[in-house]
Design an enzyme around this catalytic site. Sequence first.
Site, short mmCIF file in Angstrom:
data_model
loop_
_atom_site.label_atom_id
_atom_site.label_comp_id
_atom_site.label_asym_id
_atom_site.label_seq_id
_atom_site.Cartn_x
_atom_site.Cartn_y
_atom_site.Cartn_z
CG LEU A 253 -32.09 -1.17 -20.73
CD1 LEU A 253 -31.36 -2.33 -20.10
CD2 LEU A 253 -31.69 -1.04 -22.19
CG ASP B 240 -31.45 6.23 -12.87
OD1 ASP B 240 -31.35 5.87 -11.70
OD2 ASP B 240 -31.76 7.40 -13.18
P1 IMP Z 1 -33.50 5.02 -17.07
O1 IMP Z 1 -34.49 5.00 -18.18
O2 IMP Z 1 -33.99 5.80 -15.88
O3 IMP Z 1 -32.98 3.65 -16.67
O4 IMP Z 1 -32.32 5.91 -17.53
C1 IMP Z 1 -31.35 5.44 -18.34
C2 IMP Z 1 -30.65 6.60 -19.00
O5 IMP Z 1 -30.57 7.74 -18.14
C3 IMP Z 1 -29.22 6.20 -19.26
O6 IMP Z 1 -29.10 5.61 -20.54
C4 IMP Z 1 -28.50 7.52 -19.17
O7 IMP Z 1 -28.51 8.16 -20.41
C5 IMP Z 1 -29.31 8.34 -18.21
N1 IMP Z 1 -28.71 8.36 -16.84
C6 IMP Z 1 -29.24 7.85 -15.72
N2 IMP Z 1 -28.43 8.04 -14.65
C7 IMP Z 1 -27.35 8.70 -15.14
C8 IMP Z 1 -26.12 9.16 -14.53
O8 IMP Z 1 -25.83 9.01 -13.32
N3 IMP Z 1 -25.25 9.78 -15.36
C9 IMP Z 1 -25.49 9.97 -16.68
N4 IMP Z 1 -26.60 9.53 -17.30
C10 IMP Z 1 -27.53 8.90 -16.53
#
Ligand code: IMP
Length: 180
Positions: free
Chosen positions: A105, A100
């Site tokens: 990561l 997202d």
């Molecule tokens: P990032 O650090 O913003 O890339 O978020 C990654 C984490 O956010 C993922 O591993 C998910 O646990 C959570 N996440 C982000 N978008 C969604 C979604 O649409 N549905 C469920 N979990 C999400």
Amino acid sequence: MERPLKILLSEHQLQEGVTAVARQVAEVYGDRPLTIIGVMTGSVVMLADLIRQMEMPLRVGVVQASSYHGGVQRGELTINADLMPDITGREVLLVDDIFDTGHTLVEVTRLMRELRPTSIRTLVLLRKAGRQEVDLEPDFVVFEIPDEFVVGYGLDYEDEYRNLPHVAFLEPHEIKSDGS
Ligand code: IMP
Ligand code: MG
């Protein structure tokens, strides 16, 4: 729990996607030993499907990262690597459910690099279009999706829906209006 009905990715599409990405992974690593690390908890379902398609000598481990303390907005990221196997001198593939903003990561790979693996690559089931705030791009992306909140096949909303066999949009009326 009401089942969200608007399906984005069917069980069949998910299986085809995972099979295709397993082939891409095999092209990169060949028969070399690989350590797959799944980011808990969202990656568990794909992890189980993916590893059964891998034929190289394989070790499997998990790392816990949570940025959502319930709800749909990001909170502070916490990482717990206590359950992670030794990755020093190993080739590592880090697997997460969704890319997202990308901060999860980035932080997890930064932490893993301190343990001196031979290589680290990243694989995500879903990449949300236009949301990224980091330089990193995953090495493998199974599906590109629109910027909507999705659940199922491991992904949760407030720790529910992970068991859906497909990926579905969470209906707006199911999301709390305060966004918490
Ligand atoms: P990032 O650090 O913003 O890339 O978020 C990654 C984490 O956010 C993922 O591993 C998910 O646990 C959570 N996440 C982000 N978008 C969604 C979604 O649409 N549905 C469920 N979990 C999400
Ligand atoms: Mg997650």
